[in-house]
Write a protein that holds these residues in place. Structure first.
Motif, PDB file in Angstrom:
ATOM      1  N   ASP A  12       0.866  -1.272   0.119  1.00 48.67           N
ATOM      2  CA  ASP A  12      -0.096   0.188   0.104  1.00 48.67           C
ATOM      3  C   ASP A  12       0.645   1.161  -0.030  1.00 48.67           C
ATOM      4  OD1 ASP A  12      -2.342  -1.532  -0.208  1.00 48.67           O
ATOM      5  OD2 ASP A  12      -2.583  -1.536   2.282  1.00 48.67           O
ATOM      6  N   THR A  13       2.020   1.146  -0.470  1.00 44.42           N
ATOM      7  CA  THR A  13       2.854   2.667  -0.716  1.00 44.42           C
ATOM      8  C   THR A  13       2.874   3.070  -2.096  1.00 44.42           C
ATOM      9  OG1 THR A  13       4.997   1.211  -0.673  1.00 44.42           O
ATOM     10  CG2 THR A  13       3.981   2.058   1.441  1.00 44.42           C
ATOM     11  N   VAL A  14       3.301   4.021  -2.300  1.00 43.14           N
ATOM     12  CA  VAL A  14       3.741   4.670  -3.552  1.00 43.14           C
ATOM     13  C   VAL A  14       4.984   5.632  -3.409  1.00 43.14           C
ATOM     14  CG1 VAL A  14       1.973   6.468  -3.293  1.00 43.14           C
ATOM     15  CG2 VAL A  14       2.726   5.766  -5.573  1.00 43.14           C
ATOM     16  N   VAL A  15       5.595   5.646  -4.609  1.00 42.19           N
ATOM     17  CA  VAL A  15       6.915   6.600  -4.564  1.00 42.19           C
ATOM     18  C   VAL A  15       6.538   7.637  -5.393  1.00 42.19           C
ATOM     19  CG1 VAL A  15       9.060   6.837  -4.876  1.00 42.19           C
ATOM     20  CG2 VAL A  15       8.332   4.649  -3.768  1.00 42.19           C
ATOM     21  N   VAL A  16       6.604   8.903  -5.114  1.00 41.37           N
ATOM     22  CA  VAL A  16       6.354  10.087  -5.862  1.00 41.37           C
ATOM     23  C   VAL A  16       7.541  10.786  -5.798  1.00 41.37           C
ATOM     24  CG1 VAL A  16       5.154  12.128  -6.252  1.00 41.37           C
ATOM     25  CG2 VAL A  16       3.866  10.192  -5.302  1.00 41.37           C
ATOM     26  N   THR A  17       7.972  11.097  -7.017  1.00 44.33           N
ATOM     27  CA  THR A  17       9.380  12.005  -7.229  1.00 44.33           C
ATOM     28  C   THR A  17       8.888  13.347  -7.772  1.00 44.33           C
ATOM     29  OG1 THR A  17      10.450   9.842  -7.993  1.00 44.33           O
ATOM     30  CG2 THR A  17      11.418  12.046  -8.587  1.00 44.33           C
ATOM     31  N   THR A  18       9.579  14.469  -7.290  1.00 44.61           N
ATOM     32  CA  THR A  18       9.123  15.744  -7.441  1.00 44.61           C
ATOM     33  C   THR A  18      10.657  16.466  -7.685  1.00 44.61           C
ATOM     34  OG1 THR A  18       9.509  16.236  -5.013  1.00 44.61           O
ATOM     35  CG2 THR A  18       7.005  15.739  -5.960  1.00 44.61           C
ATOM     36  N   ARG A  19      10.518  17.450  -8.342  1.00 45.22           N
ATOM     37  CA  ARG A  19      11.523  18.326  -8.885  1.00 45.22           C
ATOM     38  C   ARG A  19      11.185  19.603  -8.462  1.00 45.22           C
ATOM     39  NH1 ARG A  19      12.922  15.429 -13.948  1.00 45.22           N
ATOM     40  NH2 ARG A  19      14.360  13.914 -13.054  1.00 45.22           N
ATOM     41  N   GLU A  26      19.825  25.379  -8.131  1.00 49.57           N
ATOM     42  CA  GLU A  26      19.811  24.364  -8.589  1.00 49.57           C
ATOM     43  C   GLU A  26      18.503  23.431  -8.523  1.00 49.57           C
ATOM     44  OE1 GLU A  26      22.351  20.824  -6.896  1.00 49.57           O
ATOM     45  OE2 GLU A  26      23.450  22.538  -6.526  1.00 49.57           O
ATOM     46  N   VAL A  27      18.395  22.619  -9.470  1.00 50.84           N
ATOM     47  CA  VAL A  27      17.232  21.804  -9.377  1.00 50.84           C
ATOM     48  C   VAL A  27      17.338  20.727  -8.218  1.00 50.84           C
ATOM     49  CG1 VAL A  27      15.756  20.007 -10.596  1.00 50.84           C
ATOM     50  CG2 VAL A  27      16.629  21.802 -11.815  1.00 50.84           C
ATOM     51  N   VAL A  28      16.141  20.560  -7.456  1.00 49.55           N
ATOM     52  CA  VAL A  28      16.371  19.702  -6.412  1.00 49.55           C
ATOM     53  C   VAL A  28      15.068  18.463  -6.721  1.00 49.55           C
ATOM     54  CG1 VAL A  28      15.703  19.293  -3.866  1.00 49.55           C
ATOM     55  CG2 VAL A  28      16.972  21.464  -4.649  1.00 49.55           C
ATOM     56  N   THR A  29      15.618  17.305  -6.436  1.00 51.43           N
ATOM     57  CA  THR A  29      14.841  16.033  -6.627  1.00 51.43           C
ATOM     58  C   THR A  29      14.577  15.196  -5.612  1.00 51.43           C
ATOM     59  OG1 THR A  29      15.505  15.613  -9.115  1.00 51.43           O
ATOM     60  CG2 THR A  29      14.434  14.041  -8.071  1.00 51.43           C
ATOM     61  N   ILE A  30      13.320  15.246  -4.904  1.00 52.95           N
ATOM     62  CA  ILE A  30      12.999  14.398  -3.864  1.00 52.95           C
ATOM     63  C   ILE A  30      12.148  13.432  -4.087  1.00 52.95           C
ATOM     64  CG2 ILE A  30      11.922  14.674  -1.674  1.00 52.95           C
ATOM     65  CD1 ILE A  30      12.877  17.694  -1.622  1.00 52.95           C
ATOM     66  N   ARG A  31      12.261  12.334  -3.277  1.00 54.53           N
ATOM     67  CA  ARG A  31      11.492  11.036  -3.621  1.00 54.53           C
ATOM     68  C   ARG A  31      10.731  11.145  -2.329  1.00 54.53           C
ATOM     69  NH1 ARG A  31      14.898   6.577  -7.221  1.00 54.53           N
ATOM     70  NH2 ARG A  31      14.421   7.887  -9.000  1.00 54.53           N
ATOM     71  N   TRP A  32       9.319  10.770  -2.325  1.00 59.87           N
ATOM     72  CA  TRP A  32       8.528  10.904  -1.170  1.00 59.87           C
ATOM     73  C   TRP A  32       7.755   9.392  -1.281  1.00 59.87           C
ATOM     74  CZ3 TRP A  32       7.726  15.385   1.489  1.00 59.87           C
ATOM     75  CH2 TRP A  32       8.242  16.452   0.564  1.00 59.87           C
ATOM     76  N   ARG A  33       7.870   8.657  -0.028  1.00 59.86           N
ATOM     77  CA  ARG A  33       7.380   7.149  -0.034  1.00 59.86           C
ATOM     78  C   ARG A  33       6.225   7.672   0.810  1.00 59.86           C
ATOM     79  NH1 ARG A  33       8.699   2.182  -1.142  1.00 59.86           N
ATOM     80  NH2 ARG A  33      10.735   2.763  -1.631  1.00 59.86           N
TER      81      ARG A  33
END
Length: 87
Positions: A12-19, A26-33
């Motif tokens: 029941d999890t999803v990984v969402v990547t944002t920039r 500079e561009v920051v990339t974050i992965r949210w679980r």
């Protein structure tokens, strides 16, 4: 902030990547679980530059418990006085 990817993960999890990129930065990339809880999602981990906050915190707790021979109260005090975690 822009969502650039969304993938289902285990249990029941999803990984969402944002920039995101502020002007002149500079561009920051974050992965949210995120984990589904009823009709909502709860953030269970955040990772940036390949470093998981949950794993870092777990490692800090394990080290504090080792330093204090398994004494939870002493480990809490240890983490409270550590300038990285203290208040």
């Amino acid at each position: 902030m822009e969502v650039v990817d969304e993938r289902p993960a285990e249990r029941d999890t999803v990984v969402v990547t944002t920039r995101s990129a502020a002007a002149g930065r500079e561009v920051v990339t974050i992965r949210w679980r995120l984990r589904r809880e009823g009709r909502r999602f709860r953030i269970v981990d955040v990772a940036q530059s390949g470093r998981s906050l949950a794993q870092s915190e777990r490692a800090s707790w394990e080290a504090a418990l080792r330093r204090n021979h398994g004494d939870v109260g002493a480990a809490i005090t240890d983490l409270e006085v550590d300038p990285r975690y203290g208040h």
